[in-house]
Design an enzyme around this catalytic site. Structure first.
Site, mmCIF file in Angstrom:
data_model
loop_
_atom_site.group_PDB
_atom_site.id
_atom_site.type_symbol
_atom_site.label_atom_id
_atom_site.label_comp_id
_atom_site.label_asym_id
_atom_site.label_seq_id
_atom_site.Cartn_x
_atom_site.Cartn_y
_atom_site.Cartn_z
ATOM 1 N N HIS A 156 -4.652 1.639 7.728
ATOM 2 C CA HIS A 156 -3.081 1.830 7.280
ATOM 3 C C HIS A 156 -3.209 3.546 6.191
ATOM 4 C CE1 HIS A 156 0.688 1.686 7.812
ATOM 5 N NE2 HIS A 156 0.795 2.340 6.765
ATOM 6 N N GLU A 157 -3.582 3.234 4.726
ATOM 7 C CA GLU A 157 -3.522 4.162 3.844
ATOM 8 C C GLU A 157 -4.417 5.197 4.297
ATOM 9 O OE1 GLU A 157 -0.596 3.806 2.291
ATOM 10 O OE2 GLU A 157 -0.022 1.511 2.717
ATOM 11 N N GLN A 211 2.414 9.866 0.643
ATOM 12 C CA GLN A 211 4.355 9.218 1.587
ATOM 13 C C GLN A 211 5.151 9.834 -0.071
ATOM 14 O OE1 GLN A 211 2.707 5.675 1.739
ATOM 15 N NE2 GLN A 211 4.466 5.769 3.077
ATOM 16 N N HIS A 227 -2.637 7.778 6.448
ATOM 17 C CA HIS A 227 -1.726 8.745 5.738
ATOM 18 C C HIS A 227 -2.883 9.964 5.327
ATOM 19 C CE1 HIS A 227 1.683 6.624 5.822
ATOM 20 N NE2 HIS A 227 1.436 5.723 5.744
ATOM 21 N N CYS A 261 5.845 0.500 8.111
ATOM 22 C CA CYS A 261 5.300 1.987 6.859
ATOM 23 C C CYS A 261 6.486 1.663 5.904
ATOM 24 C CB CYS A 261 4.587 2.084 7.075
ATOM 25 S SG CYS A 261 4.398 3.976 6.444
ATOM 26 N N LEU A 262 6.729 1.670 4.858
ATOM 27 C CA LEU A 262 7.759 2.476 3.616
ATOM 28 C C LEU A 262 8.017 3.491 3.612
ATOM 29 C CD1 LEU A 262 5.459 1.484 0.285
ATOM 30 C CD2 LEU A 262 7.473 0.660 1.542
ATOM 31 N N GLY A 289 0.851 -1.393 0.170
ATOM 32 C CA GLY A 289 0.288 0.028 0.171
ATOM 33 C C GLY A 289 0.623 1.267 -0.149
#
Length: 191
Positions: free
Chosen positions: A155-156, A69, A159, A113-114, A64
């Site tokens: 989660h996304e 991000q 963000h 997380c990225l 994701g």
């Protein structure tokens, strides 16, 4: 009832030549804490952004990625939780997504997380959610997600609201991870 699992970040790489990989912001970065603006219309720029986000996500590799991000402050995310070898990829682009229902049952995943590389922590979220969003086709879509998909979409969406998975943690653990990310960013700046 509580279901436990580990959120793994493997993905099948799909990279048509028209896509461009973008740099992913690393925490702490003030842009990751801002609430994003809704996407006004589905344009060619939005379609290109979706392609770039998918390319960036698959390349990371991740399951994701939210627009902030990659420093785009728009309410848009991509995801594909089909991570096992042999599974058919299911890339999804969600524009202006919102959770319209969530189950009372909770699940716990060891999230990563990225934007916070190599850091994981257990986060509890609703086990099932129903999400409504605008698709690249300009139509409103609605779907129920459970398991890994439910965790990923929540989660996304976090963000998009300026929230990171570490915001669910106790202050000491959150500070420890933030210090590790500050050190990582200093090391990256030296390279």
């Amino acid at each position: 009832k509580c279901v436990r699992g580990r959120l793994l970040f493997g993905a099948i790489r799909l990279s048509p030549a028209c896509m461009t990989k973008r740099p992913i912001l690393i925490h702490p970065d003030p842009r990751l804490k801002k609430v994003t603006a809704p996407v006004a219309e589905i344009s060619d720029d939005v379609r290109r952004l979706a392609d770039d986000m998918l390319e960036t996500m698959y390349d990371a590799p991740g399951i994701g990625l939210a627009a902030p991000q990659i420093a785009v402050m728009s309410r848009m995310l991509v995801m594909d939780c089909m991570k096992e070898e042999g599974e058919t990829p299911r890339p999804m682009v969600l524009i202006n997504p919102s959770v319209i229902w969530c189950a009372q049952e909770r699940s716990v995943y060891d999230e990563g997380c990225l934007s916070i590389p190599d850091q994981y922590a257990e986060v509890e979220r609703p086990a099932e959610v129903e999400v409504e969003w605008l698709g690249l086709d300009g139509k409103t879509h609605r779907e129920k997600f459970d398991g890994l998909w439910a965790t990923c979409v929540q989660h996304e969406i976090d963000h998009l609201d300026g929230k990171l998975f570490i915001d669910y943690l106790k202050p000491l653990k959150r500070q420890m991870i933030t210090r590790k990310m500050q050190k990582l960013k200093r090391e990256m700046a030296r390279d």
